[in-house]
Design an enzyme around this catalytic site. Structure first.
Site, PDB file in Angstrom:
ATOM      1  N   CYS A   1       0.750  -1.330   0.040  1.00 34.17           N
ATOM      2  CA  CYS A   1       0.011  -0.153  -0.126  1.00 34.17           C
ATOM      3  C   CYS A   1       0.926   1.046   0.033  1.00 34.17           C
ATOM      4  O   CYS A   1       0.270   2.325  -0.178  1.00 34.17           O
ATOM      5  CB  CYS A   1      -0.936   0.074   1.095  1.00 34.17           C
TER       6      CYS A   1
ATOM      7  N   LYS B   1       0.513   3.356  -3.184  1.00 31.04           N
ATOM      8  CA  LYS B   1      -1.155   3.612  -3.474  1.00 31.04           C
ATOM      9  C   LYS B   1      -0.750   5.187  -3.639  1.00 31.04           C
ATOM     10  O   LYS B   1      -0.199   5.843  -3.447  1.00 31.04           O
ATOM     11  CB  LYS B   1      -1.860   3.351  -2.138  1.00 31.04           C
TER      12      LYS B   1
ATOM     13  N   ASP C   1     -17.108   3.478   0.686  1.00 31.50           N
ATOM     14  CA  ASP C   1     -16.496   2.265   0.678  1.00 31.50           C
ATOM     15  C   ASP C   1     -16.160   1.858  -0.678  1.00 31.50           C
ATOM     16  O   ASP C   1     -16.244   2.340  -2.099  1.00 31.50           O
ATOM     17  CB  ASP C   1     -17.864   1.255   0.701  1.00 31.50           C
ATOM     18  N   ASP C   2     -15.027   0.985  -0.802  1.00 26.77           N
ATOM     19  CA  ASP C   2     -14.293   0.637  -2.040  1.00 26.77           C
ATOM     20  C   ASP C   2     -15.304  -0.442  -3.078  1.00 26.77           C
ATOM     21  O   ASP C   2     -15.001  -0.283  -4.264  1.00 26.77           O
ATOM     22  CB  ASP C   2     -12.972  -0.212  -1.633  1.00 26.77           C
TER      23      ASP C   2
ATOM     24  N   ASP D   1      -8.869  -4.762  -6.458  1.00 28.95           N
ATOM     25  CA  ASP D   1      -7.788  -4.482  -5.566  1.00 28.95           C
ATOM     26  C   ASP D   1      -6.300  -5.245  -6.051  1.00 28.95           C
ATOM     27  O   ASP D   1      -6.608  -6.148  -6.585  1.00 28.95           O
ATOM     28  CB  ASP D   1      -7.564  -4.541  -4.120  1.00 28.95           C
TER      29      ASP D   1
ATOM     30  N   ASP E   1     -12.267  -6.185   1.263  1.00 27.61           N
ATOM     31  CA  ASP E   1     -13.729  -5.395   0.912  1.00 27.61           C
ATOM     32  C   ASP E   1     -14.677  -6.063   1.180  1.00 27.61           C
ATOM     33  O   ASP E   1     -15.812  -5.794   1.626  1.00 27.61           O
ATOM     34  CB  ASP E   1     -13.155  -4.632  -0.469  1.00 27.61           C
TER      35      ASP E   1
ATOM     36  N   GLY F   1      -9.214 -14.464 -15.584  1.00 34.63           N
ATOM     37  CA  GLY F   1      -8.460 -13.401 -15.217  1.00 34.63           C
ATOM     38  C   GLY F   1      -7.586 -13.002 -16.539  1.00 34.63           C
ATOM     39  O   GLY F   1      -7.850 -13.345 -17.694  1.00 34.63           O
ATOM     40  N   HIS F   2      -6.444 -12.207 -16.226  1.00 35.00           N
ATOM     41  CA  HIS F   2      -5.630 -11.933 -17.104  1.00 35.00           C
ATOM     42  C   HIS F   2      -4.273 -11.472 -16.857  1.00 35.00           C
ATOM     43  O   HIS F   2      -3.839 -11.338 -15.617  1.00 35.00           O
ATOM     44  CB  HIS F   2      -6.008 -10.311 -17.824  1.00 35.00           C
TER      45      HIS F   2
END
Length: 719
Positions: free
Chosen positions: A400, A403, A430-431, A447, A470, A520-521
């Site tokens: 973080c 961030k 909120d996220d 995230d 989250d 996903g990627h």
């Protein structure tokens, strides 16, 4: 022109953190081989230096002085650390088996695990005695026994130099602590047979002066609690029993399909085993061309040879032969600060010899305490204005700490158009967002983390727990996840190995949380990042930031400090055991905590904006204020010490501006420390708070009641 990092193409794995590998890692940090990804596997974050063990036992050294900090050393070398005990190596598949994780693949491997003095064939030894090697367990139990009051009785099995040094150190320490002690050395043959007569006589005289009873040609029948039974019917009373004889290799080596000599790995003059891709050094190896006794001096002298030969095996340079010396200086401690020196058929005794030994040992350990600092590349001569200010005084830390600041983020989000879709609700502060599909309440969040550890498996686990925060903070049940992975440039084979490790642990963490990875990627870039997009289902209304009430108590489920610890670790300033402890907090899932706190009025996970920033967000959304009890806020091991040294995460200053009215200095600075995979912060009814906190602690969370909410819309902190 931007020059991209060179791709990784080969995996070098070091099994064990012995003296040879420790010196190799130091040398590697000064001159790494481009394209090589290096991994070290060791049971713990430190590797003890056995040469100082007698001095520690005697009380001349503190425990920490014996330890080589492998976590710090690996960071210096650019290596990843895997903490675990190797259970096997498969030369054909080029894999190493470590419990609790996917097999670790290698192109070239090296073994430097030392030996053990465990004696499983001796009845009762495993249950009632403590082997002198490995050192960690022995040191802890000896410290505990030495601190006990009253008379003492100890026995050492094995009358070689190691056993004699150990028994004299024990006798001296017990006498120095004022304990009346019965001390016995037991050998099934003639003690000190490997030393010349003059040195042997000197050592025997020293043992006599310390009141040590020496039993030779004594066969042990069995060991029971508090005693040793000899074959002749005699019994030796001993509360503390240890063994410094019967040195043997670890069991997994015998199942390795490598050529062995008495259980030790046979190596040629290049330190190669019967498999050319697997090397071995130190006491676990048998030098087939020039057999030598087990002694640390050979492990130290092998280090530069092994360094060159591993590089050659990876494709760089030529191999060198190792030619061990025929004789070496033996410096044998005599309990007190006195020693006997033996070499070339003669010996000397005295305090000067101990000072000589101490100087050699301290010089060796200082090579790891004072790692050479490699200069950072200078800025180009010509660059844009503001470059130095943007870089700051230190490299950007990970997690973080990488961030974007809260102010920049809020400004950008404020400019987005308002949501007009009736099935999507953006919850203030909120996220995650709330979706309504066919009457089902679903939350969605995303995230990701910039890598701050070289172990992609550990990093994936941390990133998964971080992203799940989250969902758990809203009281939702994790449902589905997609992964977004960026890896540094590497060969196709290393890509496959790395992605296999990543996806296995990602699937495991999500499955345990009740979710499944559905896709996903992945891509390649300059550095690694790990991210997840998650959905969760809400059986009831989601818990948000806006439901807190005046009078509520505040519960925090994890300690603070990951930001400062990761910043220090990346700068090589954190102790390895502090870093490992921080990682253990980060990978602790919060699913069970979320379930226990399902009655919370408001809840959030403490991440990039720190405890103060996230609590401020809760207060703003709920229209109230809060008072924190600083003394009750839990912190990670080493966090306060590092903070007091002025170590800060990159985003600390930005976090500090969120709540400028709060105090600074000491523990208070950790209120602004960005957290990775941090704990849940919950506002609960005051009458339920102690019961909920006790429930959390009962299932393993280091939860604490840290304050309460009130009607005054400001944050306050008291001690």
């Amino acid at each position: 022109m931007h020059t991209p990092p060179l791709p990784l193409t080969r995996d070098l794995v070091l099994i064990g953190g012995g003296h040879t590998h420790a010196l190799l890692l130091r040398k590697w940090g000064m001159n790494p081989l481009p394209g090589a990804r290096i991994t070290v596997i060791n049971p713990g974050p430190t590797a003890p230096y056995s040469g100082m063990l007698p001095g520690f036992v005697a009380g001349h050294y503190q425990r920490w002085e014996l330890d080589i900090d492998l976590v710090r050393l690996a960071r210096y070398a650019g290596a990843r650390v895997i903490l675990g005990t190797v259970e096997g190596i498969d030369p054909d598949r080029r894999q190493i088996n470590v419990p609790g994780r996917a097999p670790v693949a290698f192109d070239v491997a090296s073994v430097n695990v030392g030996i053990t003095s465990d004696m499983p064939a001796l009845p009762g030894f495993s249950d009632h005695a403590v082997p002198a090697k490995p050192l960690g367990r022995f040191a802890a139990q000896w410290e505990e026994y030495l601190s006990e009051p009253g008379p003492a009785s100890v026995a050492v099995i094995g009358g070689g130099v190691a056993g004699a040094e150990l028994v004299m150190a024990m006798a001296h320490a017990l006498r120095a602590n004022g304990r009346d002690a019965k001390v016995t050395l037991i050998d099934n043959a003639t003690a000190l047979s490997a030393t010349i007569p003059k040195a042997s006589a000197t050592i025997r005289q020293a043992m006599k002066q310390l009141g040590i009873e020496v039993l030779e040609h004594a066969s042990i029948q069995q060991i029971s609690k508090g005693r040793i039974d000899l074959s002749n019917g005699h019994q030796i009373v001993a509360e503390f029993i240890t063994g410094a004889a019967g040195a043997r290799p670890y069991d997994w080596i015998s199942n390795s399909d490598l050529a062995l000599q008495d259980g030790f790995i046979q190596v040629n003059a290049f330190l190669q085993s019967s498999d050319p891709a697997i090397f071995a050094a130190g006491d676990c190896a048998h030098l087939s061309d020039n057999p030598r006794p087990k002694a640390g001096v050979y492990a130290v002298r092998e280090a530069p040879i092994l360094y060159d030969n591993l590089r050659a095996a990876l494709g760089a340079g030529k191999m060198r032969r190792y030619a061990p010396q025929k004789d070496y200086l033996k410096l044998i401690s005599l309990g007190q600060k006195s020693a006997v020196a033996e070499r070339l058929g003669t010996s000397f005794r005295g305090t000067l010899m101990w000072k000589w030994k101490n100087r050699i040992d301290q010089r060796f350990m200082n090579r790891f305490r004072e790692l050479p600092q490699m200069p950072a590349p200078p800025l180009p001569r010509y660059h844009t204005a503001g470059m130095q200010e943007a870089l700051g005084e230190k490299p950007m830390c990970g997690g973080c700490g990488a961030k974007i600041g809260r102010r920049a983020l809020q400004t950008a989000l404020a400019e987005l158009p308002r949501l007009e879709k009736p099935d999507i609700t953006q919850l203030p502060g909120d996220d995650a967002a709330l979706l309504k599909t066919g009457g089902v309440r679903q939350v969605i969040t995303s995230d990701h983390l910039r890598s701050f550890t070289n172990d992609p498996t550990l990093m994936t686990r941390i990133a998964a727990v971080h992203a799940l925060g989250d969902i758990w903070a809203m009281g939702a049940q994790p449902q589905a996840a997609t992964a977004t992975i960026i890896l540094p440039r590497m060969s196709a084979e290393l890509q496959q190995r790395t992605m296999a490790e990543i996806m296995q642990v990602a699937s495991s963490v999500m499955h345990q949380a009740g979710a499944e990875v559905v896709g996903g990627h992945s891509s390649m870039g300059d550095e690694s990042t790990f991210g997840f997009t998650l959905t969760g289902l809400c059986e009831a209304e989601p818990i948000t930031l806006g439901g807190a009430k005046s009078g509520d108590a505040l519960i925090l489920t994890k300690p603070l400090g990951s930001g400062v610890l990761m910043a220090a670790e990346m700068a090589g300033q954190a102790k390895g055991d502090w870093v490992v402890s921080a990682f253990e907090h980060m990978i602790q899932p919060q699913g069970e905590a979320s379930h226990i706190l399902r009655s919370a009025h408001a809840m959030t996970d403490v991440t990039g904006f720190g405890l103060a920033g996230h609590l401020q967000g809760m207060c703003e959304a709920s229209g109230c204020g809060a008072t924190l009890s600083l003394a009750q806020v839990p912190v990670m091991k080493g966090a306060v010490e590092l903070s007091d040294q002025g170590i800060r995460s990159t985003i600390y200053a930005d976090n500090r501006t969120i709540t400028p009215e709060l105090p600074t200095g000491g523990k208070a600075d950790l209120l602004f420390d960005p957290q990775t995979a941090g704990g849940l912060l919950a506002a609960v009814a005051s009458e339920e708070a102690e019961h909920l906190c006790a429930q959390l602690q009962a299932v393993g969370y280091p939860a604490a009641l840290i304050g309460h909410l009130n009607t005054t819309p400001v944050l306050r902190v008291h001690n």
